[in-house]
Scaffold this motif. Structure first.
Motif, PDB file in Angstrom:
ATOM      1  N   LYS A 178      40.601  45.215  40.562  1.00  0.00           N
ATOM      2  CA  LYS A 178      39.468  45.708  41.599  1.00  0.00           C
ATOM      3  C   LYS A 178      38.441  46.253  41.108  1.00  0.00           C
ATOM      4  O   LYS A 178      37.207  47.324  41.810  1.00  0.00           O
ATOM      5  CB  LYS A 178      40.487  48.227  41.353  1.00  0.00           C
ATOM      6  CG  LYS A 178      41.989  48.157  41.389  1.00  0.00           C
ATOM      7  CD  LYS A 178      41.688  49.694  41.708  1.00  0.00           C
ATOM      8  CE  LYS A 178      44.127  50.408  41.606  1.00  0.00           C
ATOM      9  NZ  LYS A 178      43.944  51.060  41.746  1.00  0.00           N
ATOM     10  N   ALA A 179      37.421  45.457  39.971  1.00  0.00           N
ATOM     11  CA  ALA A 179      35.947  45.641  40.004  1.00  0.00           C
ATOM     12  C   ALA A 179      35.233  45.717  41.233  1.00  0.00           C
ATOM     13  O   ALA A 179      34.532  46.287  40.897  1.00  0.00           O
ATOM     14  CB  ALA A 179      36.208  44.215  38.887  1.00  0.00           C
ATOM     15  N   ARG A 180      35.422  43.937  42.362  1.00  0.00           N
ATOM     16  CA  ARG A 180      34.600  44.253  43.251  1.00  0.00           C
ATOM     17  C   ARG A 180      35.511  45.107  44.119  1.00  0.00           C
ATOM     18  O   ARG A 180      33.299  45.679  44.517  1.00  0.00           O
ATOM     19  CB  ARG A 180      35.212  42.729  43.895  1.00  0.00           C
ATOM     20  CG  ARG A 180      34.200  42.635  45.179  1.00  0.00           C
ATOM     21  CD  ARG A 180      34.274  41.507  45.618  1.00  0.00           C
ATOM     22  NE  ARG A 180      33.816  40.587  44.863  1.00  0.00           N
ATOM     23  CZ  ARG A 180      33.584  39.125  44.539  1.00  0.00           C
ATOM     24  NH1 ARG A 180      34.108  38.640  45.547  1.00  0.00           N
ATOM     25  NH2 ARG A 180      33.554  38.083  43.272  1.00  0.00           N
ATOM     26  N   ARG A 181      35.876  46.297  44.032  1.00  0.00           N
ATOM     27  CA  ARG A 181      35.679  47.002  45.489  1.00  0.00           C
ATOM     28  C   ARG A 181      35.268  48.462  44.327  1.00  0.00           C
ATOM     29  O   ARG A 181      34.821  49.000  45.308  1.00  0.00           O
ATOM     30  CB  ARG A 181      37.154  47.176  46.277  1.00  0.00           C
ATOM     31  CG  ARG A 181      38.318  47.813  45.301  1.00  0.00           C
ATOM     32  CD  ARG A 181      39.890  47.494  46.135  1.00  0.00           C
ATOM     33  NE  ARG A 181      40.606  47.894  45.192  1.00  0.00           N
ATOM     34  CZ  ARG A 181      41.329  47.091  44.761  1.00  0.00           C
ATOM     35  NH1 ARG A 181      41.378  45.519  45.438  1.00  0.00           N
ATOM     36  NH2 ARG A 181      42.580  47.067  44.386  1.00  0.00           N
ATOM     37  N   THR A 182      35.838  48.255  43.483  1.00  0.00           N
ATOM     38  CA  THR A 182      35.432  49.297  42.584  1.00  0.00           C
ATOM     39  C   THR A 182      33.209  49.257  42.894  1.00  0.00           C
ATOM     40  O   THR A 182      32.559  49.932  43.253  1.00  0.00           O
ATOM     41  CB  THR A 182      35.997  49.466  41.123  1.00  0.00           C
ATOM     42  OG1 THR A 182      36.508  50.259  42.068  1.00  0.00           O
ATOM     43  CG2 THR A 182      34.891  51.016  40.089  1.00  0.00           C
ATOM     44  N   ALA A 183      32.808  48.191  42.216  1.00  0.00           N
ATOM     45  CA  ALA A 183      31.510  48.445  42.361  1.00  0.00           C
ATOM     46  C   ALA A 183      30.919  48.694  43.837  1.00  0.00           C
ATOM     47  O   ALA A 183      29.711  49.420  44.222  1.00  0.00           O
ATOM     48  CB  ALA A 183      31.280  47.065  41.970  1.00  0.00           C
ATOM     49  N   GLU A 184      31.740  48.127  44.906  1.00  0.00           N
ATOM     50  CA  GLU A 184      31.238  48.599  45.724  1.00  0.00           C
ATOM     51  C   GLU A 184      30.749  50.106  46.384  1.00  0.00           C
ATOM     52  O   GLU A 184      30.291  50.571  46.908  1.00  0.00           O
ATOM     53  CB  GLU A 184      32.006  47.773  47.549  1.00  0.00           C
ATOM     54  CG  GLU A 184      31.539  46.138  47.059  1.00  0.00           C
ATOM     55  CD  GLU A 184      32.779  45.253  48.144  1.00  0.00           C
ATOM     56  OE1 GLU A 184      33.832  45.945  48.478  1.00  0.00           O
ATOM     57  OE2 GLU A 184      32.337  43.767  47.870  1.00  0.00           O
TER      58      GLU A 184
END
Length: 235
Positions: A178-184
């Motif tokens: 979930k790292a990328r969508r959490t950053a977004e």
């Protein structure tokens, strides 16, 4: 207690970790739907520091730091060591010598669900740490445990390679996938908050910006002058 040391687990992408490093723990947790926070008992030993990195996890017996020694070998650039015990412990399982070894390997910090010591030395050397307790009590090196397995801290499951972000407000874990969508989502939240901040600087009230006057009315909250209230007038 037997155990296992897992080598080379998958990790969140470095660019996603760096993106998350730009946001506070509170923002990231809110962006994930108010999830991922470790409890308020895990506190920083320093102030004004934020770190983000990928988790190397340790599960050990209370009062025994053997598996932290084993974990150092598994740590590398950009990691954060996450330590918990099989039952509650406040013994000082980690100190300045461990920090020296970890810093040499590029580790960004420590999160330990137990005790820590040498806190002055850790601050002086700039090694960031968050712990359940500060305690000078020493430990032994006598019992097996595990490294790079899923562990639980305050109800949050932390898997090796997950993203850990820690600051003055506490610690949050972001699952690797979930790292990328959490950053977004964190970026979107920051943009929204920046607009609100600008409005508040200009004098707008949250009651109006968020449409909360109607909410108060729906909940039966009324306005009265001081004289009306003092006279005992009630709706």
């Amino acid at each position: 207690m037997s155990g296992v040391i897992v080598t080379d687990p998958p990790k969140a992408d470095a660019e996603d970790v760096e993106a998350l490093a730009g946001y506070g723990v509170a923002t990231i947790s809110e962006a994930m739907g108010r999830t991922g926070l470790l409890g308020p008992g895990i506190r920083p030993v320093q102030q004004g520091v934020r770190v983000a990195g990928t988790a190397v996890t340790v599960l050990s017996r209370p009062g025994d730091n053997l598996m932290i020694h084993a974990a150092v070998e598994q740590c590398g650039e950009g990691d954060i060591l996450v330590v918990t015990t099989t039952s509650p412990s406040t013994d000082g399982m980690f100190g300045e010598l461990f920090a020296t070894a970890l810093r040499r390997r590029g580790v960004r910090g420590l999160v330990i669900n137990a005790g820590i010591r040498d806190t002055q030395e850790l601050r002086e050397m700039g090694f960031a740490a968050w712990s359940r307790a500060v305690c000078a009590q020493g430990t032994v090196k006598a019992t097996g445990g595990s490294v790079n397995v899923p562990v639980a801290v305050d109800g949050q499951v932390i898997s090796p390679g997950d993203v850990i972000v820690a600051d003055d407000d506490g610690v949050v874990v972001v699952p690797r996938e979930k790292a990328r969508r959490t950053a977004e989502a964190s970026e979107a939240r920051e943009t929204k908050e920046a607009a609100a901040r600008a409005a508040f600087i200009e004098g707008q009230l949250g009651l109006d910006r968020y449409g909360l006057r109607e909410r108060l009315k729906q909940l039966g909250v009324t306005y009265q002058s001081y004289d009306e209230y003092a006279a005992g007038e009630r709706p």
